[in-house]
Design a protein around this motif. Structure first.
Motif, PDB file in Angstrom:
ATOM      1  N   THR A  97      -3.496  -5.397   2.912  1.00 17.11           N
ATOM      2  CA  THR A  97      -2.703  -4.289   2.407  1.00 17.11           C
ATOM      3  C   THR A  97      -1.848  -3.744   3.550  1.00 17.11           C
ATOM      4  O   THR A  97      -2.308  -3.680   4.689  1.00 17.11           O
ATOM      5  CB  THR A  97      -3.627  -3.174   1.881  1.00 17.11           C
ATOM      6  OG1 THR A  97      -4.534  -3.755   0.941  1.00 17.11           O
ATOM      7  CG2 THR A  97      -2.839  -2.067   1.186  1.00 17.11           C
ATOM      8  N   GLU A 123       0.203  12.349   9.824  1.00 13.43           N
ATOM      9  CA  GLU A 123      -0.837  12.330   8.775  1.00 13.43           C
ATOM     10  C   GLU A 123      -2.023  11.454   9.164  1.00 13.43           C
ATOM     11  O   GLU A 123      -2.990  11.367   8.431  1.00 13.43           O
ATOM     12  CB  GLU A 123      -0.253  11.792   7.463  1.00 13.43           C
ATOM     13  CG  GLU A 123       0.595  12.811   6.737  1.00 13.43           C
ATOM     14  CD  GLU A 123       1.230  12.233   5.479  1.00 13.43           C
ATOM     15  OE1 GLU A 123       0.740  11.218   4.949  1.00 13.43           O
ATOM     16  OE2 GLU A 123       2.247  12.810   5.053  1.00 13.43           O
ATOM     17  N   ARG A 172       7.159  -0.816  -1.123  1.00 13.51           N
ATOM     18  CA  ARG A 172       7.571  -1.193  -2.480  1.00 13.51           C
ATOM     19  C   ARG A 172       7.181  -2.634  -2.790  1.00 13.51           C
ATOM     20  O   ARG A 172       6.726  -2.950  -3.871  1.00 13.51           O
ATOM     21  CB  ARG A 172       9.084  -1.003  -2.633  1.00 13.51           C
ATOM     22  CG  ARG A 172       9.564  -1.067  -4.065  1.00 13.51           C
ATOM     23  CD  ARG A 172      10.846  -0.275  -4.261  1.00 13.51           C
ATOM     24  NE  ARG A 172      11.982  -0.953  -3.664  1.00 13.51           N
ATOM     25  CZ  ARG A 172      12.729  -1.845  -4.305  1.00 13.51           C
ATOM     26  NH1 ARG A 172      12.452  -2.161  -5.547  1.00 13.51           N
ATOM     27  NH2 ARG A 172      13.746  -2.404  -3.709  1.00 13.51           N
ATOM     28  N   GLY A 185       0.838  -1.197   0.000  1.00 11.52           N
ATOM     29  CA  GLY A 185       0.000   0.000   0.000  1.00 11.52           C
ATOM     30  C   GLY A 185       0.872   1.245   0.000  1.00 11.52           C
ATOM     31  O   GLY A 185       1.892   1.294  -0.695  1.00 11.52           O
ATOM     32  N   LYS A 186       0.482   2.236   0.837  1.00  8.75           N
ATOM     33  CA  LYS A 186       1.204   3.514   0.903  1.00  8.75           C
ATOM     34  C   LYS A 186       2.665   3.315   1.277  1.00  8.75           C
ATOM     35  O   LYS A 186       2.972   2.705   2.316  1.00  8.75           O
ATOM     36  CB  LYS A 186       0.539   4.403   1.972  1.00  8.75           C
ATOM     37  CG  LYS A 186      -0.482   5.368   1.411  1.00  8.75           C
ATOM     38  CD  LYS A 186      -1.058   6.231   2.525  1.00  8.75           C
ATOM     39  CE  LYS A 186      -2.521   5.859   2.787  1.00  8.75           C
ATOM     40  NZ  LYS A 186      -3.067   6.367   4.031  1.00  8.75           N
ATOM     41  N   ASN A 187       3.561   3.848   0.480  1.00  9.99           N
ATOM     42  CA  ASN A 187       5.005   3.835   0.736  1.00  9.99           C
ATOM     43  C   ASN A 187       5.599   2.444   0.959  1.00  9.99           C
ATOM     44  O   ASN A 187       6.586   2.281   1.659  1.00  9.99           O
ATOM     45  CB  ASN A 187       5.344   4.763   1.924  1.00  9.99           C
ATOM     46  CG  ASN A 187       6.812   5.153   1.905  1.00  9.99           C
ATOM     47  OD1 ASN A 187       7.422   5.263   0.833  1.00  9.99           O
ATOM     48  ND2 ASN A 187       7.401   5.344   3.066  1.00  9.99           N
ATOM     49  N   VAL A 238      10.390   0.010   2.179  1.00 10.20           N
ATOM     50  CA  VAL A 238       9.604   1.197   1.851  1.00 10.20           C
ATOM     51  C   VAL A 238      10.112   1.816   0.558  1.00 10.20           C
ATOM     52  O   VAL A 238      11.234   1.546   0.115  1.00 10.20           O
ATOM     53  CB  VAL A 238       9.655   2.258   2.979  1.00 10.20           C
ATOM     54  CG1 VAL A 238       8.930   1.745   4.206  1.00 10.20           C
ATOM     55  CG2 VAL A 238      11.088   2.641   3.292  1.00 10.20           C
ATOM     56  N   THR A 239       9.275   2.642  -0.038  1.00 10.79           N
ATOM     57  CA  THR A 239       9.652   3.320  -1.268  1.00 10.79           C
ATOM     58  C   THR A 239      10.526   4.539  -0.982  1.00 10.79           C
ATOM     59  O   THR A 239      11.523   4.771  -1.658  1.00 10.79           O
ATOM     60  CB  THR A 239       8.380   3.768  -2.019  1.00 10.79           C
ATOM     61  OG1 THR A 239       7.474   2.672  -2.038  1.00 10.79           O
ATOM     62  CG2 THR A 239       8.680   4.163  -3.444  1.00 10.79           C
ATOM     63  N   TYR A 261       2.998   5.186   7.001  1.00  8.74           N
ATOM     64  CA  TYR A 261       2.776   6.622   6.846  1.00  8.74           C
ATOM     65  C   TYR A 261       3.109   7.359   8.150  1.00  8.74           C
ATOM     66  O   TYR A 261       3.059   6.773   9.242  1.00  8.74           O
ATOM     67  CB  TYR A 261       1.334   6.882   6.431  1.00  8.74           C
ATOM     68  CG  TYR A 261       0.300   6.214   7.313  1.00  8.74           C
ATOM     69  CD1 TYR A 261      -0.077   4.889   7.092  1.00  8.74           C
ATOM     70  CD2 TYR A 261      -0.270   6.893   8.387  1.00  8.74           C
ATOM     71  CE1 TYR A 261      -0.990   4.267   7.917  1.00  8.74           C
ATOM     72  CE2 TYR A 261      -1.193   6.277   9.216  1.00  8.74           C
ATOM     73  CZ  TYR A 261      -1.553   4.956   8.979  1.00  8.74           C
ATOM     74  OH  TYR A 261      -2.461   4.335   9.807  1.00  8.74           O
ATOM     75  N   ASP A 285       0.212  -0.372   4.800  1.00  7.95           N
ATOM     76  CA  ASP A 285       0.495   1.048   4.586  1.00  7.95           C
ATOM     77  C   ASP A 285       1.532   1.505   5.607  1.00  7.95           C
ATOM     78  O   ASP A 285       1.485   1.077   6.767  1.00  7.95           O
ATOM     79  CB  ASP A 285      -0.779   1.892   4.785  1.00  7.95           C
ATOM     80  CG  ASP A 285      -1.809   1.644   3.691  1.00  7.95           C
ATOM     81  OD1 ASP A 285      -1.398   1.382   2.542  1.00  7.95           O
ATOM     82  OD2 ASP A 285      -3.022   1.700   3.994  1.00  7.95           O
TER      83      ASP A 285
END
Lengths: 121, 428
Positions: B419, B427, B344, B340-342, B367-368, B423, B421
């Motif tokens: 999924t 946020e 890879r 999911g978010k960030n 992570v990305t 973050y 995520d």
């Protein structure tokens, strides 16, 4: 007594037939493995018959030609006469498989029919 | 037509093998069956085989090729099988993923629980029999000439020599005779006929077309167009016998020198091929060495009767449906893990629903982008959150691990997919 040798074409087995004749009469058939073979041998010795497949022109079809065939066998010596009839005509699309294209072609009692569906272009 | 992402059975090729396989797969319980065909219509090479002699076993009738095909086409359509026409399969993987290029849909990817390879065979060409001489116009394979004469409506020439006594060559000898051409000779390098005896009788003997065994072509003569061929007799080792040469004037040479199973795609999927047949090694269900990939018809070995091709298709189709249904059940047990978010990637890529009953499962990921502040690492289903823990930072160079515990089993099983995520807490 006369002996005629044939390879049976009634099915893909290709049996070797021996047909013994006395004049125009079939006396004995040897070498066949089924009834179809016997019928074929007898017919072949007296008056050979074949099915014929060709194409006729078709107007407005997805292809320029429609494949056709004789629904049954016709005398072998009449094949070119039948082909000439087939070559002379054009049919309009659409056509369905087994639709009669030429009924009782040259008086053989056999119809020439379509081999496939041919939709309009 | 809407193309699905996942099919139970995908059949490649809509000739007699492929159509029979698709029909049987559908009848065998496969709901989503897709047939992919590169031509614009169904039926394969049968459509150009307008002569009779088909279906004696299957239908107990003497049918021409197009009519034999028509019966399968009608049945396939009535069963609700999907067809993707004018479409090339560019690649197939051993994981049964197919990459397609389609006239109407462009580039398409589909997954299959089972695949039936039914690509048929192709004709051996001039290059493959190493025919010496010039390379003029007027040299065709028998099948190409058959397509021209029977479907497209063109005559490839007037005066023919045919090399090879294969069935298509003999059938074309008769067909060309019917269309007013003259067939001078059929030459066969072997000491025996390579096609069926019945075809010798009804295609050559009936029309007085001479067949010469132990003969081949020494040279093709003519620069722009074939003008003649030079034939020669051969000994039992296929060596030319000097002094037996003959110039046979003709304007067209047809080659009927064998068929080769078409397996370029099979190789891409890792299917092992038998060097003798040129087709895949198969078991009694026509399954190849790659689980879930089956093969039927001339792609396996070259048949002399279409009826046998259809029977092979039936077996392959039935087996493919059986495999697909079992595979569907197996794959329903798994939950995919989706970055999911960030995130890879995540290893493992999927999770057995029951796996947590046996103990902890570690999810490893990278992570990305780096986040240099407090972050949440969260695993969630489509609606439910499963686990969330914090880290003081995340960096691509440093692998991140989240552990799923047996107490989460019920929530995991409820989720269709998981999924992850990552973050910043700011946020959240």
């Amino acid at each position: 007594m006369e002996e005629k040798n044939f390879i049976c074409t009634a099915c893909p087995m290709g049996c070797k037939l021996i047909v013994r004749m006395e004049g125009d009469e079939v006396v004995k058939i040897l070498g066949h493995r089924c009834r179809k073979g016997e019928t074929y041998g007898r017919q072949e010795a007296i008056a050979p018959q074949r099915m014929v497949a060709s194409t006729v022109r078709i107007a407005n079809g997805i292809h320029p030609l429609l494949p056709v065939y004789t629904k049954g066998s016709i005398p072998k010596r009449k094949i070119f006469e039948v082909l000439e009839k087939i070559r002379a005509i054009e049919v309009p699309a659409p056509v369905k498989a087994e639709d009669v294209i030429i009924a009782n072609v040259i008086g053989t009692g056999v119809d020439v029919i379509a081999s496939r569906d041919m939709p309009e272009k | 037509m809407i193309i699905k992402k996942q099919y139970d059975v995908v059949v490649i090729g809509a000739g007699p093998g492929g159509l029979a396989a698709a029909i049987e797969a559908k009848k065998g319980g496969a709901d989503d069956v897709l047939v992919i065909e590169r031509d614009v219509e169904l039926g394969g090479i049968l459509l150009q085989c307008i002569h009779n002699g088909f279906g004696l076993q299957t239908f107990k009738e003497d049918l021409p090729g197009p009519e034999y095909a028509q019966r399968y086409i009608n049945e396939a359509k009535s069963l609700g099988i999907s067809f993707l026409m004018d479409t090339m399969v560019m690649d197939v993987t051993s994981q049964r993923k197919l990459y397609l290029s389609s006239r109407d849909f462009g580039y398409v990817e589909v997954d299959a629980h089972a695949i039936v390879l039914a690509m048929g065979c192709r004709e051996r060409t001039r290059a493959q029999v190493r025919l010496p001489g010039y390379r003029p116009n007027g040299v065709f394979t028998a099948g190409t000439a058959q397509r021209w004469v029977n479907v497209e409506g063109y005559m490839p020439g007037e005066k023919f020599v045919i090399l090879g006594s294969g069935d298509i060559g003999m059938i074309m000898a008769r067909r060309l005779t019917f269309e007013g051409a003259h067939v001078e000779r059929v030459l066969e390098i072997q000491s025996y006929l390579s096609g069926l005896s019945r075809n010798y009788v009804q295609c050559l003997e009936d029309w007085g077309i001479p067949l010469q065994l132990n003969h081949t072509i020494k040279k093709i003569i003519g620069k722009n167009r074939v003008e003649a061929i030079e034939s020669v007799a051969v000994d039992e080792k296929w060596n030319f016998i000097p002094g037996t040469e003959e110039i046979i004037p003709c304007d067209t040479l047809l080659l009927s020198v064998g068929l080769i199973p078409e397996n370029e795609l099979s190789k891409k999927a890792g299917v092992a091929l038998d060097p003798v047949t040129g087709g895949p090694f198969v078991d009694e269900h026509f399954q190849t060495n790659v689980p879930g990939i089956f093969a039927a018809g001339n792609v396996v070995h070259v048949y002399d009767l279409v009826d046998w091709v259809s029977l092979a298709g039936v077996e392959a189709g039935r087996s493919a449906a059986e495999f697909a249904l079992a595979e569907k059940e197996r794959s329903a047990r798994y939950i995919p893990l989706v970055p999911g978010k960030n995130v890879r990637y995540i290893v493992p890529h999927k999770l057995d629903k029951k796996a947590l009953e046996k103990g902890d499962i570690s999810l490893q990921m990278r992570v990305t982008k780096p986040i240099e502040e407090d972050v949440w690492l969260e695993v969630h289903g489509e609606k439910n959150s499963i686990v969330r823990r914090s880290e003081r930072y995340v960096r691509p160079g440093e692998m991140v691990t989240i552990v799923l515990k047996p107490r989460m089993a019920a929530e995991v099983e409820k989720a269709g997919r998981l999924t992850v995520d990552i973050y910043p807490k700011s946020e959240a």
